[in-house]
Motif scaffolding. Structure first.
Motif, PDB file in Angstrom:
ATOM      1  N   LYS A  69       0.742  -4.991   3.612  1.00 29.10           N
ATOM      2  CA  LYS A  69      -0.363  -5.126   2.667  1.00 29.10           C
ATOM      3  C   LYS A  69      -1.559  -4.261   3.041  1.00 29.10           C
ATOM      4  O   LYS A  69      -2.621  -4.363   2.437  1.00 29.10           O
ATOM      5  N   ASP A  70      -1.386  -3.423   4.042  1.00 25.66           N
ATOM      6  CA  ASP A  70      -2.447  -2.524   4.500  1.00 25.66           C
ATOM      7  C   ASP A  70      -2.065  -1.094   4.119  1.00 25.66           C
ATOM      8  O   ASP A  70      -0.905  -0.699   4.231  1.00 25.66           O
ATOM      9  N   GLN A  71      -3.018  -0.309   3.687  1.00 23.90           N
ATOM     10  CA  GLN A  71      -2.725   1.046   3.218  1.00 23.90           C
ATOM     11  C   GLN A  71      -1.983   1.881   4.257  1.00 23.90           C
ATOM     12  O   GLN A  71      -0.958   2.481   3.971  1.00 23.90           O
ATOM     13  N   HIS A  72      -2.497   1.914   5.481  1.00 25.47           N
ATOM     14  CA  HIS A  72      -1.884   2.737   6.518  1.00 25.47           C
ATOM     15  C   HIS A  72      -0.620   2.085   7.067  1.00 25.47           C
ATOM     16  O   HIS A  72       0.378   2.766   7.335  1.00 25.47           O
ATOM     17  N   GLY A  73      -0.656   0.766   7.221  1.00 26.97           N
ATOM     18  CA  GLY A  73       0.528   0.066   7.701  1.00 26.97           C
ATOM     19  C   GLY A  73       1.698   0.219   6.746  1.00 26.97           C
ATOM     20  O   GLY A  73       2.848   0.397   7.165  1.00 26.97           O
ATOM     21  N   CYS A  74       1.405   0.189   5.458  1.00 27.72           N
ATOM     22  CA  CYS A  74       2.448   0.362   4.443  1.00 27.72           C
ATOM     23  C   CYS A  74       3.095   1.736   4.566  1.00 27.72           C
ATOM     24  O   CYS A  74       4.318   1.876   4.434  1.00 27.72           O
ATOM     25  N   ARG A  75       2.303   2.741   4.881  1.00 27.88           N
ATOM     26  CA  ARG A  75       2.842   4.094   5.019  1.00 27.88           C
ATOM     27  C   ARG A  75       3.786   4.195   6.219  1.00 27.88           C
ATOM     28  O   ARG A  75       4.822   4.854   6.163  1.00 27.88           O
ATOM     29  N   ASN A 106       0.993  -6.692  -4.777  1.00 24.63           N
ATOM     30  CA  ASN A 106      -0.050  -6.217  -3.875  1.00 24.63           C
ATOM     31  C   ASN A 106      -0.293  -4.724  -4.093  1.00 24.63           C
ATOM     32  O   ASN A 106       0.658  -3.965  -4.279  1.00 24.63           O
ATOM     33  N   PRO A 107      -1.550  -4.262  -4.039  1.00 22.33           N
ATOM     34  CA  PRO A 107      -1.853  -2.841  -4.268  1.00 22.33           C
ATOM     35  C   PRO A 107      -1.097  -1.880  -3.355  1.00 22.33           C
ATOM     36  O   PRO A 107      -0.821  -0.744  -3.732  1.00 22.33           O
ATOM     37  N   PHE A 108      -0.765  -2.322  -2.130  1.00 26.46           N
ATOM     38  CA  PHE A 108      -0.033  -1.466  -1.202  1.00 26.46           C
ATOM     39  C   PHE A 108       1.403  -1.946  -1.013  1.00 26.46           C
ATOM     40  O   PHE A 108       2.337  -1.150  -0.940  1.00 26.46           O
ATOM     41  N   GLY A 109       1.572  -3.256  -0.962  1.00 28.33           N
ATOM     42  CA  GLY A 109       2.908  -3.809  -0.748  1.00 28.33           C
ATOM     43  C   GLY A 109       3.902  -3.414  -1.815  1.00 28.33           C
ATOM     44  O   GLY A 109       5.105  -3.298  -1.544  1.00 28.33           O
ATOM     45  N   ASN A 110       3.423  -3.164  -3.052  1.00 34.47           N
ATOM     46  CA  ASN A 110       4.353  -2.806  -4.128  1.00 34.47           C
ATOM     47  C   ASN A 110       5.073  -1.494  -3.837  1.00 34.47           C
ATOM     48  O   ASN A 110       6.226  -1.318  -4.206  1.00 34.47           O
ATOM     49  N   TYR A 111       4.397  -0.577  -3.136  1.00 33.62           N
ATOM     50  CA  TYR A 111       5.036   0.697  -2.804  1.00 33.62           C
ATOM     51  C   TYR A 111       6.142   0.508  -1.776  1.00 33.62           C
ATOM     52  O   TYR A 111       7.176   1.170  -1.817  1.00 33.62           O
ATOM     53  N   LEU A 112       5.906  -0.405  -0.848  1.00 33.89           N
ATOM     54  CA  LEU A 112       6.937  -0.697   0.149  1.00 33.89           C
ATOM     55  C   LEU A 112       8.157  -1.317  -0.524  1.00 33.89           C
ATOM     56  O   LEU A 112       9.298  -0.979  -0.195  1.00 33.89           O
ATOM     57  N   MET A 113       7.917  -2.212  -1.491  1.00 33.65           N
ATOM     58  CA  MET A 113       9.029  -2.855  -2.185  1.00 33.65           C
ATOM     59  C   MET A 113       9.824  -1.830  -3.008  1.00 33.65           C
ATOM     60  O   MET A 113      11.058  -1.900  -3.070  1.00 33.65           O
TER      61      MET A 113
END
Length: 378
Positions: A69-75, A106-113
């Motif tokens: 859920k964190d911008q950098h962590g998601c990357r 989530n604004p960032f988690g959705n990219y991970l999914m």
């Protein structure tokens, strides 16, 4: 919003993640300590994600959900997926599967999914599907979300088995109307049309026909309804076109419905044209002076055969106050179109009728467009 969503790129984000000493805290621990479990310095002073062994990931697994859920962590987690080690994918999967709904919106988690759906195996995908379809209307609510809609679209793109498709269709079907009329949700319906079979989309075609007026008169619904017509075939298409045509007079006068009627006219399906023109006959003057339906009359003149054009033009000429059509902000465009498509004696008759009203109409800001029309001088 675009119909699809793409994963966050790594780019310079990983470098910034290792060098930036911001105050982000994850589960009470400073992010710099967590970064060290994933990021290693290079000789050139840059940094890279180090996945040389699974122990780095295993040691930090309790932070994975928070990182998602964190911008950098998601990357960083996306980079793990890109490297494609099934063991690494499984470690991340195990830590987020219990809260995938939260990540999807989530604004960032959705990219991970989205990235996970590209790399997960079929068993993992089934676990995801079960998680988001367990509660009634849960998948619908995710689809209505700005971030969630991207994940659901990606999910639909990656469905492979009958069981998977059945789960998604069953979960989406009860929320069809809400989805098709929603800024985000309508893209999920469109992705179904693009990726699923006609039989799997049966629920869309049947509901679209049943609620065609409600859908056609909606800002987003009218666009998706046109896509439904385009993607449907056989009896599904026939029924859908038939229902829309049956309500043609109402839809032609609507701000959004008129676009659906114009789309049907362009297809030039004989049965649909017959239904529409039988409703329009005797109403062309009334339709020509309205903002939205005037476009439908123009479309009829532009795409239908000579006999129907003749009927329309004669009806316009026979108007009790034809000069009012020349001076009308909408009907003047209909008359201009009639001038362009009329042929032979009918064109001459139309020109003569227009000229007979020149004295009282030529200075009107709308009719002056007609009197300056080169077709009047032919």
């Amino acid at each position: 919003m675009a119909a699809g969503g793409s994963s966050v790129g790594l780019g310079p984000g990983v470098k910034g993640l290792a060098t930036c000493e911001d105050s982000l805290i994850i589960q009470g621990e400073d992010v710099s300590r967590i970064r060290k479990k994933f990021v290693r310095p290079c000789e050139n002073g840059q940094t890279k994600v180090d996945l040389s062994c699974s122990s780095h990931l295993t040691q930090a697994r309790r932070y994975i959900f928070a990182m998602a859920k964190d911008q950098h962590g998601c990357r960083i987690l996306q980079k793990i997926f890109e490297d494609g080690d099934p063991q690494h994918v499984q470690i991340v999967f195990d830590e987020i599967i219990g809260r995938v709904v939260e990540l999807m919106i989530n604004p960032f988690g959705n990219y991970l999914m989205q990235k996970l759906l590209d790399v997960c195996n079929e068993e993992q995908k089934m676990h995801i599907l079960m998680a988001i379809t367990r509660e009634p209307r849960e998948l619908v609510q995710i689809s209505l979300n700005t971030h969630g809609t991207r994940v659901v679209q990606k999910l639909i793109e990656t469905l492979k088995t009958r069981q998977q498709v059945k789960l998604v269709v069953s979960a989406i079907e009860p929320g069809f109307l809400a989805l098709i009329k929603d800024l985000n949700g309508n893209h999920v319906i469109q992705r179904c049309l693009q990726c699923l079979s006609n039989e799997d989309n049966k629920f869309i075609f049947e509901a679209a026909a049943k609620f065609c007026v409600e859908i056609a008169t909606h800002q987003h619904g009218c666009c998706v309804l046109q896509r439904c017509i385009n993607h449907s075939t056989g009896e599904y298409r026939e029924k859908l076109v038939s229902e829309i045509s049956r309500n043609g007079l109402i839809l032609a006068q609507d701000a959004f419905g008129n676009y659906v009627v114009q789309y049907i006219l362009e297809l030039q399906i004989p049965s649909a044209v017959s239904k529409l023109t039988s409703q329009f006959k005797g109403n062309y003057v009334h339709l020509a002076i309205q903002k939205f339906s005037s476009h439908v009359v123009e479309k009829c003149l532009a795409v239908l055969d000579g006999q129907i054009r003749s009927t329309i033009i004669r009806e316009l000429i026979s108007a009790t106050h034809f000069e009012q059509l020349l001076q009308d902000p909408h009907a003047n465009y209909v008359v201009q179109t009639a001038l362009r498509v009329a042929e032979g004696p009918l064109h001459n008759t139309l020109v003569n009728v227009i000229e007979s009203h020149k004295a009282i109409s030529r200075n009107n800001p709308y009719s002056k467009r007609i009197f300056s029309h080169k077709l009047l001088r032919m």
